[in-house]
Structure formats: structure tokens, C-alpha cells
Design a protein around this motif. Structure first.
Motif, PDB file in Angstrom:
ATOM      1  N   GLU A  56       0.754  -1.272  -0.093  1.00 43.13           N
ATOM      2  CA  GLU A  56      -0.082   0.019   0.061  1.00 43.13           C
ATOM      3  C   GLU A  56       0.647   1.249   0.018  1.00 43.13           C
ATOM      4  OE1 GLU A  56       0.470  -0.869   4.500  1.00 43.13           O
ATOM      5  OE2 GLU A  56       0.970  -1.985   2.428  1.00 43.13           O
ATOM      6  N   ARG A  57       0.373   2.633  -0.044  1.00 47.33           N
ATOM      7  CA  ARG A  57       1.000   3.787  -0.017  1.00 47.33           C
ATOM      8  C   ARG A  57       0.706   4.351   1.331  1.00 47.33           C
ATOM      9  NH1 ARG A  57       1.310   6.119  -5.071  1.00 47.33           N
ATOM     10  NH2 ARG A  57       0.664   8.303  -4.365  1.00 47.33           N
ATOM     11  N   ILE A  58       1.805   4.697   1.880  1.00 45.53           N
ATOM     12  CA  ILE A  58       1.885   5.084   3.108  1.00 45.53           C
ATOM     13  C   ILE A  58       2.436   6.621   3.077  1.00 45.53           C
ATOM     14  CG2 ILE A  58       3.034   4.901   5.641  1.00 45.53           C
ATOM     15  CD1 ILE A  58       1.085   2.536   4.622  1.00 45.53           C
ATOM     16  N   ALA A  59       1.623   7.389   3.571  1.00 48.65           N
ATOM     17  CA  ALA A  59       1.964   8.898   3.605  1.00 48.65           C
ATOM     18  C   ALA A  59       2.879   9.342   5.036  1.00 48.65           C
ATOM     19  CB  ALA A  59       1.051   9.851   3.734  1.00 48.65           C
ATOM     20  N   THR A  60       4.014  10.086   4.826  1.00 46.69           N
ATOM     21  CA  THR A  60       4.795  10.482   5.754  1.00 46.69           C
ATOM     22  C   THR A  60       4.071  11.322   6.991  1.00 46.69           C
ATOM     23  OG1 THR A  60       6.007  11.985   4.804  1.00 46.69           O
ATOM     24  CG2 THR A  60       6.896   9.817   4.514  1.00 46.69           C
ATOM     25  N   HIS A  61       4.662  11.631   7.936  1.00 44.69           N
ATOM     26  CA  HIS A  61       4.095  12.891   8.935  1.00 44.69           C
ATOM     27  C   HIS A  61       5.106  13.337   9.709  1.00 44.69           C
ATOM     28  CE1 HIS A  61       1.611  14.549  12.052  1.00 44.69           C
ATOM     29  NE2 HIS A  61       0.510  14.377  11.422  1.00 44.69           N
ATOM     30  N   PRO A  62       5.176  14.544   9.941  1.00 42.18           N
ATOM     31  CA  PRO A  62       6.111  15.080  10.698  1.00 42.18           C
ATOM     32  C   PRO A  62       6.599  14.412  11.899  1.00 42.18           C
ATOM     33  CG  PRO A  62       4.525  17.007   9.924  1.00 42.18           C
ATOM     34  CD  PRO A  62       4.001  15.424   9.900  1.00 42.18           C
ATOM     35  N   GLN A  63       5.611  13.767  12.673  1.00 41.07           N
ATOM     36  CA  GLN A  63       5.786  13.060  13.822  1.00 41.07           C
ATOM     37  C   GLN A  63       5.559  11.530  13.600  1.00 41.07           C
ATOM     38  OE1 GLN A  63       6.884  14.159  16.747  1.00 41.07           O
ATOM     39  NE2 GLN A  63       7.062  15.993  15.820  1.00 41.07           N
ATOM     40  N   PRO A  64       6.254  10.742  14.269  1.00 44.83           N
ATOM     41  CA  PRO A  64       6.070   9.142  14.077  1.00 44.83           C
ATOM     42  C   PRO A  64       4.623   8.616  14.708  1.00 44.83           C
ATOM     43  CG  PRO A  64       7.598   9.450  15.950  1.00 44.83           C
ATOM     44  CD  PRO A  64       7.302  10.862  15.441  1.00 44.83           C
ATOM     45  N   ILE A  65       3.722   9.433  15.784  1.00 45.83           N
ATOM     46  CA  ILE A  65       2.740   9.183  16.421  1.00 45.83           C
ATOM     47  C   ILE A  65       1.884  10.331  16.552  1.00 45.83           C
ATOM     48  CG2 ILE A  65       3.685   9.031  18.524  1.00 45.83           C
ATOM     49  CD1 ILE A  65       1.574   6.789  19.186  1.00 45.83           C
ATOM     50  N   TRP A  66       0.699  10.226  16.007  1.00 48.95           N
ATOM     51  CA  TRP A  66      -0.075  11.595  16.379  1.00 48.95           C
ATOM     52  C   TRP A  66      -1.527  11.268  16.364  1.00 48.95           C
ATOM     53  CZ3 TRP A  66       1.383   9.509  11.984  1.00 48.95           C
ATOM     54  CH2 TRP A  66       0.469   9.420  11.127  1.00 48.95           C
ATOM     55  N   LEU A  67      -2.440  12.348  16.895  1.00 52.76           N
ATOM     56  CA  LEU A  67      -3.911  12.263  17.048  1.00 52.76           C
ATOM     57  C   LEU A  67      -4.465  13.163  15.771  1.00 52.76           C
ATOM     58  CD1 LEU A  67      -4.232  12.427  20.782  1.00 52.76           C
ATOM     59  CD2 LEU A  67      -4.381  10.223  19.346  1.00 52.76           C
ATOM     60  N   THR A  68      -5.580  12.703  15.578  1.00 54.45           N
ATOM     61  CA  THR A  68      -6.738  13.692  14.714  1.00 54.45           C
ATOM     62  C   THR A  68      -7.804  14.094  15.268  1.00 54.45           C
ATOM     63  OG1 THR A  68      -7.674  11.768  13.726  1.00 54.45           O
ATOM     64  CG2 THR A  68      -5.844  12.637  12.453  1.00 54.45           C
ATOM     65  N   ALA A  69      -8.161  15.083  14.883  1.00 60.52           N
ATOM     66  CA  ALA A  69      -9.465  15.729  15.687  1.00 60.52           C
ATOM     67  C   ALA A  69     -10.713  14.869  15.161  1.00 60.52           C
ATOM     68  CB  ALA A  69      -9.489  17.238  15.116  1.00 60.52           C
ATOM     69  N   SER A  70     -10.599  14.403  14.043  1.00 60.63           N
ATOM     70  CA  SER A  70     -11.765  13.512  13.618  1.00 60.63           C
ATOM     71  C   SER A  70     -11.588  12.363  13.400  1.00 60.63           C
ATOM     72  CB  SER A  70     -12.612  14.391  12.912  1.00 60.63           C
ATOM     73  OG  SER A  70     -11.985  14.499  11.526  1.00 60.63           O
ATOM     74  N   GLY A  71     -12.513  11.346  12.962  1.00 65.61           N
ATOM     75  CA  GLY A  71     -12.279   9.956  12.526  1.00 65.61           C
ATOM     76  C   GLY A  71     -11.693   9.133  13.526  1.00 65.61           C
ATOM     77  N   ASP A  72     -10.930   8.103  13.293  1.00 66.50           N
ATOM     78  CA  ASP A  72     -10.175   7.420  14.361  1.00 66.50           C
ATOM     79  C   ASP A  72      -9.719   8.000  15.401  1.00 66.50           C
ATOM     80  OD1 ASP A  72      -9.201   4.976  15.747  1.00 66.50           O
ATOM     81  OD2 ASP A  72      -8.062   4.293  14.193  1.00 66.50           O
ATOM     82  N   PRO A  73     -10.102   7.555  16.675  1.00 61.22           N
ATOM     83  CA  PRO A  73      -9.509   8.309  17.901  1.00 61.22           C
ATOM     84  C   PRO A  73      -8.370   7.949  18.301  1.00 61.22           C
ATOM     85  CG  PRO A  73     -11.251   7.026  18.598  1.00 61.22           C
ATOM     86  CD  PRO A  73     -11.320   6.935  17.103  1.00 61.22           C
ATOM     87  N   LEU A  74      -7.964   6.790  18.095  1.00 62.21           N
ATOM     88  CA  LEU A  74      -6.799   6.218  18.327  1.00 62.21           C
ATOM     89  C   LEU A  74      -5.517   6.760  17.678  1.00 62.21           C
ATOM     90  CD1 LEU A  74      -7.593   2.461  18.386  1.00 62.21           C
ATOM     91  CD2 LEU A  74      -7.688   4.023  20.451  1.00 62.21           C
TER      92      LEU A  74
END
Length: 372
Positions: A56-74
Motif C-alpha cells: 500500500e501507499r504510506i504517507a509520511t507525517h512530521p511525527q511518528p505518532i499523532w492524533l487527529t481531531a476527527s475520525g479514528d480516535p486512536l
């Protein structure tokens, strides 16, 4: 075990048994010990899309672990999902921007950024260390930076607290251990069977170490239900009642919210005398996000109260009408509109009692009705 096979067999974070080789995130960041090193061509600080371990395609993120304001809460992760062998750099074959350290089971232990030098080998400029519990679940991600004296200083961390069954109880972007109780972050409330009841978000506050600002509830099937928030509107309201308050957030609100307590209905007022005003109920067949329904329309709205503002802009409601409006606000959230004039309106929203908000935001309260 060869590194390629180890990576292929290692499962995502929180699943496979932890091996002691990763150790504590407090261990010397530059020491590899018994860990296996893989150098890669990827600059982990840049935004890009990488190949995942399942193709699959994996988008990077500035942090290795983070939260989002909506959607999956984990918490979300990405480094554990990448097929890093696709970006391997062997000696003399390309430029390595990072090196990754894995334990014998293929679990990611450290991600170290490499800084090229004019002479000599690249140096580790910083990166992240991952710490796991005895059951293999992620407990901590620590970020380090290289200092002028060639040491590594801890500059940030994310901590995860789990219950005896491994279910996530809290994620805090800050201190670990007992200090997590006083830090802003996200808390997860579950029933005895482990089903998610509420997700509580807390932010830093001037008056307290943390202050709950939002609670997302879940129904018996684990689906998102009512969301409760506490915030102060950036807009002034006609009657000047702008104090911060907690309330059940209406679905898809298109209008400004006017959050009030029951007794405030006895003193509704605007700044203008002699204006026609109405409190109406939006009919059930009208969508709450219908942008065409802005002005007063008797075909789509049922009048609950109406009149003309007094000499000081007051909107007079007798006690029986106040009770009727209050009940409608509770029974049909988001559908009770106050037209302060024929073209200007707000959504009337009932404020939560302070005691109910405290119960709703208490992580120790495992009642499904804590917010009611």
C-alpha cells in the motif's frame, strides 16, 4: 534471522511480543547494542509517500505518532507500516539520510537522522526512540536532538497508558507516568468489557494543568454518538451572554451557536428596539446544513415564540413559553433558531450543567450515561 525476513514477519505496533533489545527510550540514543541497523535513502523529515509492507501507499507525517481531531480516535503511526527494505542503502551505493534500528524480531526501536559531513562518516543529528511494554504494545516515543557537546537531549515525547488488558487509556504528548494525569492529551474511557464509551480531549489551561475541551461519546455498537464541547464563541451574541460553557454539539451547524442555561430564556435581548423576532423549530425534512434556509420561512419553520423587541431590545417570553422552548432545545438539538430580526439568526443550544460536565469529563466515570 535476516533483516528482510524479520521485517516481513514483524506485525504492526501493539501486536507482536516485545523483545528486551529495544529497551527503554531513555537508553543511550546513539548506542545500537544488539540492534540491527538498516540505512535508508529516505529523509524522514520530508513529506512524501512510501511503499507499505503490504504494497500500500504510506504517507509520511512530521511525527511518528499523532492524533487527529476527527475520525479514528486512536493514535496514528506510519514508520512501522513502511517497507524500509525497499529504500536500503548499502555502502557505496547511494546516500543514506536515516538509519533504522530493529530488534531481533523486526520491531522498530529507533529512527536516527543522518547528517552528512565534508570529511568522515555521517553523524546522527537526532531522531526517535520507541519503547514497548512486555506484551509488545507501544508505550512511549521519545525525540532526541544532538547537542553541541555531542550528547543527545530529550526534546519531546508521546506517552501511552494501557490497562491490564492492553487497551489504551491515555495518549499524552508530554510527561509519562503519574504526571500524565496532569498533562493535556486524550483519555479513553471503556466499560468492563473494554468497549469504548468516551474519548476525552484536554488542553492546557491558564487556571489548571489541563482542562477538558471535548468529549466524543460512542453507542453500544461502537459508533460515534453525541459530541460535547466546551468553548467560547469568538463572536459576540445579541444579549452579551458569551461566557464559556459546555454543550452537546449540533450536527453540521451552519449558524452561530448561542449556548444558554435555562434561566437565560427569561432575559433574551438584542441591541435594537422595535425589531420583529422569532424562535422557530426547523422542520424535520429540512437538512441542518441546508444553506438555502437562512431567512425566516413559514413553510419550513414552526414558530415557538415571536414578538417585537422592547425599548431595550428585550425579547419577552412568559414562563410557559420559556419551558416550551427549553424542551424543544433539548429534544431537537440544532433545530431551534432564534431570529433576532427577519434575516439574522442563531442556534439556541442548551448548556450542560456544571456537575454533568464534570461527570462527563471524568476518566474514572465508566457510566454510559455520564454525559446525560
Amino acid at each position: 534471522m535476516a533483516l528482510g525476513a524479520a521485517l516481513a514477519s514483524a506485525s504492526v505496533l501493539h501486536a507482536a511480543p516485545a523483545l528486551a533489545a529495544c529497551g527503554s527510550a531513555d537508553l543511550g540514543f546513539s548506542e545500537s547494542g544488539a540492534l540491527t541497523t538498516l540505512r535508508v535513502s529516505v529523509d524522514v523529515t520530508q513529506s512524501r509517500v512510501l511503499l507499505g509492507r503490504q504494497g500500500e501507499r504510506i504517507a509520511t507525517h512530521p511525527q511518528p505518532i499523532w492524533l487527529t481531531a476527527s475520525g479514528d480516535p486512536l493514535p496514528h503511526t506510519w514508520m512501522d507500516k513502511v517497507d524500509w527494505t525497499a529504500y536500503r542503502v548499502d555502502d557505496g551505493n547511494g546516500v543514506a539520510h536515516a538509519q533504522l534500528l530493529f530488534d531481533a524480531g523486526g520491531r522498530l526501536c529507533r529512527v536516527q537522522r543522518l547528517e552528512r559531513r565534508a570529511l568522515g562518516k555521517p553523524t546522527v543529528s537526532g531522531g526517535h526512540a520507541f519503547e514497548y511494554g512486555a506484551d509488545g504494545a507501544l508505550l512511549r516515543v521519545a525525540e532526541y536532538e544532538r547537542t553541541q557537546d555531542a550528547a543527545y537531549a530529550l526534546i519531546g515525547q508521546g506517552c501511552l497508558r494501557r490497562d491490564a488488558h492492553g487497551a489504551l487509556q491515555a495518549f499524552i504528548a508530554g510527561p509519562c507516568g503519574d504526571a500524565m494525569d496532569l498533562a493535556p492529551g486524550r483519555h479513553y474511557v471503556r466499560d468492563a468489557a473494554g468497549r469504548l464509551l468516551r474519548v476525552i480531549d484536554a488542553a492546557a489551561s491558564e487556571s489548571a494543568a489541563n482542562e477538558s475541551v471535548a468529549v466524543q461519546t460512542y453507542d453500544e455498537r461502537g459508533r460515534p454518538a453525541t459530541r460535547y464541547v466546551q468553548r467560547q464563541s469568538p463572536f459576540p451574541t445579541p444579549d452579551g451572554n458569551d461566557g464559556p460553557g459546555a454543550y452537546a454539539e449540533p450536527v453540521a451547524p451552519q449558524d452561530r451557536l448561542h449556548v444558554i442555561e435555562r434561566e437565560a430564556l427569561s432575559r433574551l435581548s438584542t441591541d435594537v428596539a422595535g425589531n420583529e423576532w422569532r424562535i422557530v423549530r426547523l422542520k424535520d425534512d429540512i437538512a441542518l446544513d441546508d444553506t438555502d434556509m437562512v431567512s425566516w420561512d413559514p413553510g419550513s419553520q414552526t414558530v415557538l415564540a415571536e414578538g417585537v423587541t422592547g425599548d431595550q431590545g428585550q425579547c419577552a417570553l412568559d414562563p410557559a413559553t420559556q419551558q416550551k422552548v427549553w424542551k424543544a432545545m433539548q429534544d431537537e438539538p440544532g433545530r431551534i433558531l432564534w431570529y433576532t430580526d427577519p434575516m439574522s439568526r442563531l442556534v439556541l443550544v442548551p448548556a450542560m450543567p456544571a456537575a454533568t460536565w464534570r461527570a462527563c469529563t471524568d476518566p474514572a466515570n465508566v457510566s454510559r450515561d455520564a454525559c446525560l
